[in-house]
Design a protein around this motif. Structure first.
Motif, PDB file in Angstrom:
ATOM      1  N   LEU A   1      54.174  39.642  41.838  1.00  0.00           N
ATOM      2  CA  LEU A   1      53.973  40.563  40.720  1.00  0.00           C
ATOM      3  C   LEU A   1      55.309  41.061  40.183  1.00  0.00           C
ATOM      4  CD1 LEU A   1      52.421  42.456  38.857  1.00  0.00           C
ATOM      5  CD2 LEU A   1      52.142  44.037  40.785  1.00  0.00           C
ATOM      6  N   CYS A   2      56.235  41.405  41.073  1.00  0.00           N
ATOM      7  CA  CYS A   2      57.556  41.878  40.634  1.00  0.00           C
ATOM      8  C   CYS A   2      58.266  40.818  39.793  1.00  0.00           C
ATOM      9  CB  CYS A   2      58.406  42.247  41.845  1.00  0.00           C
ATOM     10  SG  CYS A   2      57.881  43.745  42.700  1.00  0.00           S
ATOM     11  N   GLU A   3      58.133  39.550  40.185  1.00  0.00           N
ATOM     12  CA  GLU A   3      58.761  38.478  39.411  1.00  0.00           C
ATOM     13  C   GLU A   3      58.106  38.337  38.039  1.00  0.00           C
ATOM     14  OE1 GLU A   3      61.608  35.219  39.128  1.00  0.00           O
ATOM     15  OE2 GLU A   3      61.409  37.114  40.200  1.00  0.00           O
ATOM     16  N   LEU A   4      56.792  38.444  37.966  1.00  0.00           N
ATOM     17  CA  LEU A   4      56.104  38.363  36.673  1.00  0.00           C
ATOM     18  C   LEU A   4      56.471  39.539  35.776  1.00  0.00           C
ATOM     19  CD1 LEU A   4      52.494  37.139  37.620  1.00  0.00           C
ATOM     20  CD2 LEU A   4      54.325  35.824  36.529  1.00  0.00           C
TER      21      LEU A   4
ATOM     22  N   SER B   1      47.550  40.918  59.746  1.00  0.00           N
ATOM     23  CA  SER B   1      46.444  40.039  59.368  1.00  0.00           C
ATOM     24  C   SER B   1      46.906  39.118  58.251  1.00  0.00           C
ATOM     25  CB  SER B   1      45.231  40.854  58.897  1.00  0.00           C
ATOM     26  OG  SER B   1      45.548  41.550  57.698  1.00  0.00           O
ATOM     27  N   SER B   2      46.126  38.065  58.025  1.00  0.00           N
ATOM     28  CA  SER B   2      46.464  37.138  56.935  1.00  0.00           C
ATOM     29  C   SER B   2      46.338  37.836  55.583  1.00  0.00           C
ATOM     30  CB  SER B   2      45.550  35.910  56.984  1.00  0.00           C
ATOM     31  OG  SER B   2      44.186  36.291  56.856  1.00  0.00           O
ATOM     32  N   ALA B   3      45.381  38.771  55.477  1.00  0.00           N
ATOM     33  CA  ALA B   3      45.212  39.508  54.222  1.00  0.00           C
ATOM     34  C   ALA B   3      46.444  40.359  53.925  1.00  0.00           C
ATOM     35  CB  ALA B   3      43.965  40.393  54.288  1.00  0.00           C
ATOM     36  N   GLU B   4      47.009  40.982  54.972  1.00  0.00           N
ATOM     37  CA  GLU B   4      48.208  41.792  54.771  1.00  0.00           C
ATOM     38  C   GLU B   4      49.385  40.917  54.341  1.00  0.00           C
ATOM     39  OE1 GLU B   4      51.440  44.388  57.339  1.00  0.00           O
ATOM     40  OE2 GLU B   4      49.398  44.164  58.132  1.00  0.00           O
ATOM     41  N   ALA B   5      49.531  39.761  54.981  1.00  0.00           N
ATOM     42  CA  ALA B   5      50.618  38.846  54.614  1.00  0.00           C
ATOM     43  C   ALA B   5      50.472  38.397  53.163  1.00  0.00           C
ATOM     44  CB  ALA B   5      50.625  37.640  55.552  1.00  0.00           C
ATOM     45  N   GLU B   6      49.252  38.050  52.777  1.00  0.00           N
ATOM     46  CA  GLU B   6      49.000  37.624  51.394  1.00  0.00           C
ATOM     47  C   GLU B   6      49.252  38.768  50.418  1.00  0.00           C
ATOM     48  OE1 GLU B   6      48.056  34.720  50.114  1.00  0.00           O
ATOM     49  OE2 GLU B   6      47.225  33.510  51.744  1.00  0.00           O
ATOM     50  N   PHE B   7      48.856  39.974  50.808  1.00  0.00           N
ATOM     51  CA  PHE B   7      49.003  41.142  49.943  1.00  0.00           C
ATOM     52  C   PHE B   7      50.482  41.429  49.673  1.00  0.00           C
ATOM     53  CE2 PHE B   7      48.714  45.660  48.781  1.00  0.00           C
ATOM     54  CZ  PHE B   7      47.678  45.602  47.874  1.00  0.00           C
ATOM     55  N   ARG B   8      51.314  41.329  50.720  1.00  0.00           N
ATOM     56  CA  ARG B   8      52.751  41.530  50.533  1.00  0.00           C
ATOM     57  C   ARG B   8      53.333  40.442  49.627  1.00  0.00           C
ATOM     58  NH1 ARG B   8      54.537  45.473  53.942  1.00  0.00           N
ATOM     59  NH2 ARG B   8      53.349  45.843  55.859  1.00  0.00           N
ATOM     60  N   GLY B   9      52.836  39.225  49.793  1.00  0.00           N
ATOM     61  CA  GLY B   9      53.287  38.140  48.926  1.00  0.00           C
ATOM     62  C   GLY B   9      52.889  38.359  47.483  1.00  0.00           C
ATOM     63  N   MET B  10      51.687  38.915  47.262  1.00  0.00           N
ATOM     64  CA  MET B  10      51.225  39.225  45.906  1.00  0.00           C
ATOM     65  C   MET B  10      52.145  40.236  45.237  1.00  0.00           C
ATOM     66  SD  MET B  10      47.143  39.453  46.710  1.00  0.00           S
ATOM     67  CE  MET B  10      46.660  40.156  45.138  1.00  0.00           C
ATOM     68  N   ALA B  11      52.613  41.222  46.000  1.00  0.00           N
ATOM     69  CA  ALA B  11      53.503  42.243  45.438  1.00  0.00           C
ATOM     70  C   ALA B  11      54.820  41.624  44.979  1.00  0.00           C
ATOM     71  CB  ALA B  11      53.756  43.339  46.470  1.00  0.00           C
TER      72      ALA B  11
ATOM     73  N   ARG C   1      50.498  48.481  47.417  1.00  0.00           N
ATOM     74  CA  ARG C   1      49.161  48.674  46.861  1.00  0.00           C
ATOM     75  C   ARG C   1      49.193  49.501  45.586  1.00  0.00           C
ATOM     76  NH1 ARG C   1      45.098  52.219  46.945  1.00  0.00           N
ATOM     77  NH2 ARG C   1      42.967  51.423  46.980  1.00  0.00           N
ATOM     78  N   HIS C   2      50.028  50.555  45.567  1.00  0.00           N
ATOM     79  CA  HIS C   2      50.119  51.391  44.371  1.00  0.00           C
ATOM     80  C   HIS C   2      50.758  50.626  43.210  1.00  0.00           C
ATOM     81  CE1 HIS C   2      48.531  55.247  45.652  1.00  0.00           C
ATOM     82  NE2 HIS C   2      49.213  55.154  46.790  1.00  0.00           N
ATOM     83  N   LEU C   3      51.742  49.780  43.521  1.00  0.00           N
ATOM     84  CA  LEU C   3      52.361  48.956  42.476  1.00  0.00           C
ATOM     85  C   LEU C   3      51.325  48.038  41.836  1.00  0.00           C
ATOM     86  CD1 LEU C   3      54.880  47.715  40.999  1.00  0.00           C
ATOM     87  CD2 LEU C   3      55.026  46.126  42.938  1.00  0.00           C
ATOM     88  N   ILE C   4      50.540  47.377  42.683  1.00  0.00           N
ATOM     89  CA  ILE C   4      49.522  46.456  42.182  1.00  0.00           C
ATOM     90  C   ILE C   4      48.436  47.210  41.420  1.00  0.00           C
ATOM     91  CG2 ILE C   4      47.657  44.912  42.936  1.00  0.00           C
ATOM     92  CD1 ILE C   4      49.542  43.958  45.174  1.00  0.00           C
ATOM     93  N   LYS C   5      47.980  48.324  41.981  1.00  0.00           N
ATOM     94  CA  LYS C   5      46.909  49.119  41.368  1.00  0.00           C
ATOM     95  C   LYS C   5      47.318  49.600  39.965  1.00  0.00           C
ATOM     96  CE  LYS C   5      44.338  53.435  42.211  1.00  0.00           C
ATOM     97  NZ  LYS C   5      45.055  54.337  41.274  1.00  0.00           N
TER      98      LYS C   5
ATOM     99  N   ARG D   1      57.171  35.856  64.858  1.00  0.00           N
ATOM    100  CA  ARG D   1      55.809  35.906  64.332  1.00  0.00           C
ATOM    101  C   ARG D   1      55.711  36.585  62.971  1.00  0.00           C
ATOM    102  NH1 ARG D   1      53.865  31.848  66.437  1.00  0.00           N
ATOM    103  NH2 ARG D   1      51.755  32.505  65.908  1.00  0.00           N
ATOM    104  N   LYS D   2      56.787  36.567  62.230  1.00  0.00           N
ATOM    105  CA  LYS D   2      56.723  37.080  60.866  1.00  0.00           C
ATOM    106  C   LYS D   2      56.163  36.003  59.944  1.00  0.00           C
ATOM    107  CE  LYS D   2      60.490  40.420  61.317  1.00  0.00           C
ATOM    108  NZ  LYS D   2      61.856  40.826  60.893  1.00  0.00           N
ATOM    109  N   SER D   3      55.620  36.433  58.823  1.00  0.00           N
ATOM    110  CA  SER D   3      54.986  35.523  57.874  1.00  0.00           C
ATOM    111  C   SER D   3      55.982  35.060  56.811  1.00  0.00           C
ATOM    112  CB  SER D   3      53.794  36.210  57.196  1.00  0.00           C
ATOM    113  OG  SER D   3      52.895  36.723  58.148  1.00  0.00           O
ATOM    114  N   THR D   4      55.653  33.952  56.187  1.00  0.00           N
ATOM    115  CA  THR D   4      56.458  33.429  55.082  1.00  0.00           C
ATOM    116  C   THR D   4      55.626  33.476  53.807  1.00  0.00           C
ATOM    117  OG1 THR D   4      57.684  31.931  56.545  1.00  0.00           O
ATOM    118  CG2 THR D   4      57.710  31.435  54.186  1.00  0.00           C
ATOM    119  N   SER D   5      56.183  34.057  52.768  1.00  0.00           N
ATOM    120  CA  SER D   5      55.472  34.119  51.485  1.00  0.00           C
ATOM    121  C   SER D   5      56.260  33.362  50.427  1.00  0.00           C
ATOM    122  CB  SER D   5      55.256  35.571  51.046  1.00  0.00           C
ATOM    123  OG  SER D   5      56.483  36.268  50.967  1.00  0.00           O
ATOM    124  N   GLY D   6      55.582  32.969  49.383  1.00  0.00           N
ATOM    125  CA  GLY D   6      56.238  32.229  48.310  1.00  0.00           C
ATOM    126  C   GLY D   6      55.470  32.364  47.011  1.00  0.00           C
TER     127      GLY D   6
END
Length: 397
Positions: free
Chosen positions: A295-298, A282-292, A345-349, A254-259
Motif C-alpha cells: 500500500l505504501c508503494e502504491l 500467523s500467515s494472516a499477520e505476515a500477509e497483512f504486514r506485506g499488504m501495508a 491496520r489504521h493505515l489500511i483502514k 522464522r521471520k516471514s518474507t513479503s513482496g
C-alpha cells in the motif's frame, strides 16, 4: 543534520523507480526520449557562493499553477550528470534543452539508448530495458562466461542460513558480487528473491552462500538479454499491484518474507522482496504486514503521478491471496488479536475509507508476487515472468 551528516556531500539523483514510471508513460503516450550529458559536472567541488535550501525570507510564492499551464507535461530526469528529457510537447522540450545549454556545457546524445548501465531499445512493440552488457561483463570478470547455465536463480527448498560449523568464504568477493547483483535487480525482477536471500549474509558469508551467488550467475548466463518490456496499453494511469508473503520461511529466525509488484499503465514499474523485521504469529499477520508495504508503494506512485498530471481516476487495486488478511483490513472493530499490527491496520483502514485502495482476492495460482517470497517450480516461475512482461529480444527464434 549537524553533527551527523552535515559535512557530507550528496549527489542529486532520480529514483530509478521514477524512471520506470516515466518510461511506462512514454510507451503508452508515445512520448519522445532525449538523453543529455553535462560535461562540467563536479560532484565534490568547493562552493563559495551562498546556497539556499529553503524559500528565501520575503519571497511569496504565487498561487497560480505554473507547472501545467496548458495541460502539457515536460519531465527532466537527472542522475548526477546524466539527463533524460521526455514529455508531450516537442516545442517545450526544445526550449528546455536550449535553456540548459546556456547554463551548462551539454552533450546531446540523441534518443535514449544507454542509461546507467541499462540498455534501452525502442520499437513499435514498446520500450525494452535490459542489462545484457552489464551481465556479460560481470560473467567475464568472474570467469564464468562459459559456465553451465541454470534454469532458475535458486534451488527449491534451500536451507540457506547461519550455522556454527559453516565454512567461511572470501567476504570481500562475496560482498562485491552481491552488490553487483543488487544493482542488476533494477531490471531483473526474476532474481529479486534470490538476491534478497543472499544479501542477508553479507556480514558473515559461508561457502554455501557463495554457491547460491554462483547459482544466480549461472541463471543469468542462461538469459543475459532478458529484460522488461514497457508496452502500449489503453489505460496509462491505471495503477494496481500484487502483494504476497511466505509465513515463517526463514529457517534461522522464522521471520516471514513479503513482496510486491506494482504496475502503472499495464506495465511493471516497481517490485520488492524483503524479510520482515518482526516474527509473524500467523500467515494472516505476515500477509497483512506485506499488504501495508504494498500500500505504501502504491501511495507513492499515486503521489508521483498526481504531481505530473496523471492522477489515478479510480481506486487502486492491491491483489492478495489471503482472505483472512483481507477480512482484517475491512473489519472496523479492533480486536486483541490485531493489536500487534495496529499501526498497519489504521493505515489500511484510512485509505479504504476514502476509497483510495481496494483489496481484491486473487487465486493462489494467479498470484504473481509468489516468486518474490519463495522459490517456486520452474513452470510457475516462467509463467509469472511472462505475465510480468519480461522478454528476451536476443533469444534465438
Amino acid at each position: 543534520m549537524y553533527g551527523v551528516d552535515y559535512q557530507e556531500a550528496f549527489s542529486p539523483v532520480a529514483k530509478l523507480n521514477t524512471v520506470s514510471v516515466l518510461l511506462s508513460l512514454a510507451a503508452n503516450l508515445d512520448w519522445p526520449l532525449h538523453q543529455f550529458d553535462v560535461k562540467n559536472a563536479f560532484l565534490n567541488g568547493d562552493i563559495e557562493e551562498n546556497v539556499y535550501m529553503d524559500v528565501p525570507p520575503g519571497y511569496t510564492a504565487s498561487s497560480k499553477n505554473e507547472v501545467h499551464q496548458l495541460g502539457k507535461v515536460t519531465a527532466l530526469i537527472v542522475y548526477v550528470d546524466d539527463m533524460i528529457i521526455t514529455g508531450d510537447n516537442e516545442e517545450e522540450i526544445s526550449l528546455l534543452q536550449k535553456q540548459l545549454a546556456t547554463e551548462f556545457e551539454m552533450k546531446n546524445l540523441g534518443g535514449l539508448k544507454y542509461f546507467l548501465g541499462i540498455e534501452v531499445v525502442r520499437s513499435k512493440q514498446g520500450i525494452f530495458l535490459s542489462q545484457r552488457k552489464y551481465i556479460l561483463d560481470l560473467l567475464t570478470e568472474v570467469g564464468m562466461l562459459e559456465c553451465k547455465p541454470a534454469d532458475t536463480p535458486m534451488v527449491q527448498n534451500h536451507k540457506l542460513g547461519e550455522y556454527p560449523d559453516q565454512v567461511p568464504t572470501d567476504k570481500g568477493r562475496y560482498q562485491r558480487l552481491v552488490g553487483k547483483l543488487i544493482y542488476l535487480s533494477h531490471t531483473r525482477p526474476d532474481i529479486a528473491y534470490a538476491v534478497s536471500v543472499v544479501s542477508q549474509f553479507m556480514h558473515n558469508p559461508s561457502k554455501s552462500h557463495m554457491e547460491a551467488v554462483i547459482r544466480i550467475l549461472r541463471y543469468l548466463k542462461s538469459s543475459p538479454g532478458k529484460g522488461l518490456m514497457f508496452s502500449k496499453h489503453n489505460s496509462q494511469s491505471m495503477v494496481y499491484g500484487y502483494t504476497d508473503a511466505d509465513w515463517a520461511g526463514n529457517i534461522t529466525d522464522r521471520k516471514s518474507t513479503s513482496g510486491y509488484f506494482t504496475f502503472v499503465g499495464g506495465n511493471l514499474v516497481t517490485w520488492r522482496s524483503k524479510k520482515q523485521k518482526v516474527i509473524a504469529l500467523s500467515s494472516a499477520e505476515a500477509e497483512f504486514r506485506g499488504m501495508a508495504k504494498g500500500l505504501c508503494e502504491l501511495l507513492w506512485l499515486r503521489k508521483l503521478l498526481t504531481e505530473i498530471g496523471f492522477a489515478p481516476t479510480s481506486e487502486m487495486d492491491l491483489l492478495c491471496d489471503n482472505k483472512a488478511a483481507i477480512a482484517i483490513s475491512h473489519n472496523l472493530i479492533q480486536h486483541d488479536c490485531t493489536k500487534h499490527v495496529e499501526v498497519d491496520r489504521h493505515l489500511i483502514k484510512e485509505n479504504l475509507e476514502v476509497k483510495i485502495i481496494r483489496f481484491p482476492f486473487v487465486k493462489f495460482e494467479d498470484q504473481l508476487a509468489d516468486i518474490l517470497t519463495k522459490v517456486v517450480s520452474s513452470k510457475d516461475f516462467y509463467n509469472s515472468l511472462d505475465k510480468l512482461g519480461m522478454r528476451d529480444l536476443y533469444a534465438s527464434t
